[in-house]
Design an enzyme around this catalytic site. Structure first.
Site, PDB file in Angstrom:
ATOM      1  N   GLU A 260       1.328   4.809 -14.243  1.00 50.60           N
ATOM      2  CA  GLU A 260       1.126   3.960 -13.064  1.00 50.60           C
ATOM      3  C   GLU A 260      -0.327   4.065 -12.610  1.00 50.60           C
ATOM      4  OE1 GLU A 260       1.596   1.532 -11.392  1.00 50.60           O
ATOM      5  OE2 GLU A 260       3.387   1.592 -10.175  1.00 50.60           O
ATOM      6  N   ASP A 261      -0.815   3.015 -11.984  1.00 52.51           N
ATOM      7  CA  ASP A 261      -2.183   3.036 -11.461  1.00 52.51           C
ATOM      8  C   ASP A 261      -2.265   3.805 -10.148  1.00 52.51           C
ATOM      9  OD1 ASP A 261      -0.673   1.115 -10.143  1.00 52.51           O
ATOM     10  OD2 ASP A 261      -2.171  -0.464 -10.251  1.00 52.51           O
TER      11      ASP A 261
ATOM     12  N   ASP B 250       1.519   4.665  -3.617  1.00 49.69           N
ATOM     13  CA  ASP B 250       1.115   4.565  -2.212  1.00 49.69           C
ATOM     14  C   ASP B 250       2.331   4.919  -1.351  1.00 49.69           C
ATOM     15  OD1 ASP B 250      -0.238   3.844   0.115  1.00 49.69           O
ATOM     16  OD2 ASP B 250      -0.053   1.699  -0.210  1.00 49.69           O
TER      17      ASP B 250
ATOM     18  N   PHE C  82      -8.105   1.311   0.936  1.00 50.01           N
ATOM     19  CA  PHE C  82      -7.739   0.339  -0.089  1.00 50.01           C
ATOM     20  C   PHE C  82      -8.780   0.373  -1.198  1.00 50.01           C
ATOM     21  CE2 PHE C  82      -7.069  -3.774  -2.091  1.00 50.01           C
ATOM     22  CZ  PHE C  82      -5.702  -3.704  -2.277  1.00 50.01           C
TER      23      PHE C  82
ATOM     24  N   ARG D 288      -9.921  -6.432 -11.170  1.00 49.37           N
ATOM     25  CA  ARG D 288      -9.277  -5.506 -12.113  1.00 49.37           C
ATOM     26  C   ARG D 288     -10.246  -5.086 -13.216  1.00 49.37           C
ATOM     27  NH1 ARG D 288      -3.679  -5.647 -11.041  1.00 49.37           N
ATOM     28  NH2 ARG D 288      -2.847  -7.659 -10.407  1.00 49.37           N
TER      29      ARG D 288
HETATM   30  P1  IMP Z   1       3.729   1.451  -3.396  1.00 53.87           P
HETATM   31  O1  IMP Z   1       3.341   1.284  -1.970  1.00 53.87           O
HETATM   32  O2  IMP Z   1       3.723   2.915  -3.815  1.00 53.87           O
HETATM   33  O3  IMP Z   1       5.034   0.782  -3.678  1.00 53.87           O
HETATM   34  O4  IMP Z   1       2.622   0.747  -4.276  1.00 53.87           O
HETATM   35  C1  IMP Z   1       2.844  -0.558  -4.691  1.00 53.87           C
HETATM   36  C2  IMP Z   1       1.694  -1.188  -5.374  1.00 53.87           C
HETATM   37  O5  IMP Z   1       0.746  -1.519  -4.363  1.00 53.87           O
HETATM   38  C3  IMP Z   1       0.896  -0.395  -6.384  1.00 53.87           C
HETATM   39  O6  IMP Z   1       1.479  -0.363  -7.669  1.00 53.87           O
HETATM   40  C4  IMP Z   1      -0.378  -1.217  -6.382  1.00 53.87           C
HETATM   41  O7  IMP Z   1      -0.220  -2.339  -7.211  1.00 53.87           O
HETATM   42  C5  IMP Z   1      -0.488  -1.644  -4.945  1.00 53.87           C
HETATM   43  N1  IMP Z   1      -1.449  -0.814  -4.187  1.00 53.87           N
HETATM   44  C6  IMP Z   1      -1.205   0.191  -3.323  1.00 53.87           C
HETATM   45  N2  IMP Z   1      -2.350   0.693  -2.829  1.00 53.87           N
HETATM   46  C7  IMP Z   1      -3.344  -0.020  -3.411  1.00 53.87           C
HETATM   47  C8  IMP Z   1      -4.784   0.031  -3.325  1.00 53.87           C
HETATM   48  O8  IMP Z   1      -5.399   0.841  -2.604  1.00 53.87           O
HETATM   49  N3  IMP Z   1      -5.446  -0.870  -4.085  1.00 53.87           N
HETATM   50  C9  IMP Z   1      -4.826  -1.780  -4.907  1.00 53.87           C
HETATM   51  N4  IMP Z   1      -3.508  -1.850  -5.009  1.00 53.87           N
HETATM   52  C10 IMP Z   1      -2.771  -0.982  -4.279  1.00 53.87           C
HETATM   53 MG    MG Z   2       0.913  -0.800  -9.813  1.00 52.23          MG
END
Ligand code: IMP
Ligand code: MG
Length: 178
Positions: A101-102, A105, A154, A167
């Site tokens: 995973e990248d 959050d 962010f 990206r």
């Molecule tokens: P989650 O909040 O853990 O469900 O993260 C969901 C998705 O939000 C991640 O897979 C990213 O695609 C996107 N995301 C969360 N934080 C960032 C950020 O700081 N930059 C870019 N994408 C983000």
């Molecule tokens: Mg992602």
């Protein structure tokens, strides 16, 4: 909001990313030395991380598959409502799965994905995330490998997007507050 790349501060340079990814690769290599390893790349954000990470893992029985997830929300905040945009092409039953995973959050996306993949009966399932942003945790998930733990900002670049752009940056940047 419009962003241009000259409003970005570098959080992790190309060199810093590569150095950390080499370390992660070596660790994964050791941990999976005696097991087949099936790596799953979560698109789209993880495509560059996957490409660099797998090249840092020396392993003769490493296989790769991709799935696509998209979480509804605005450009900078995930809603937690996740949609699978592309499914795996290879069954994972009985496999040692490592999810790439990248960023994690809130944890909502990963929680959804783990629930989905566990129903397919893999032998084991672990997570490798390049970035972890602990400040917004709503669903805690166990992450075996974490590249960097980051503050609540962010970030974009190296696979991570803002409204589908940036990206392609080779580094991870954070938007400068002006
Ligand atoms: P989650 O909040 O853990 O469900 O993260 C969901 C998705 O939000 C991640 O897979 C990213 O695609 C996107 N995301 C969360 N934080 C960032 C950020 O700081 N930059 C870019 N994408 C983000
Ligand atoms: Mg992602």
């Amino acid at each position: 909001m419009e962003i241009s790349s000259d409003q970005l501060d570098v959080l992790y340079s190309e060199e810093a990313l590569q150095e950390r990814i080499l370390e992660l690769g070596k660790k994964i290599e050791e941990d999976y030395r005696d097991k087949d390893l099936h790596v799953i790349c979560v698109l789209k954000g993880s495509f560059l991380f996957l490409a660099d990470l797998v090249r840092a893992i020396r392993h003769d029985r490493l296989s790769v598959d991709f799935l696509g997830l998209s979480s509804y929300g605005n450009e900078t905040k995930s809603s937690g409502v996740v949609r699978m945009t592309q499914d795996l092409t290879i069954p994972i039953e009985g496999k040692h799965v490592l999810i790439i995973e990248d960023i994690i959050d809130t944890g909502l996306t990963m929680h959804y994905l783990l629930e989905n993949l566990r129903t397919r009966l893999p032998k084991s399932i672990e997570i490798c995330t390049l970035l972890h942003k602990p400040a917004n945790t709503e669903k805690p998930v166990d992450m075996k490998y974490i590249g960097f733990t980051i503050p609540n900002k962010f970030v974009i670049g190296y696979g991570l997007d803002y409204a589908e752009c940036f990206r392609n940056l080779p580094y991870i940047g954070v938007v400068r507050q002006s």
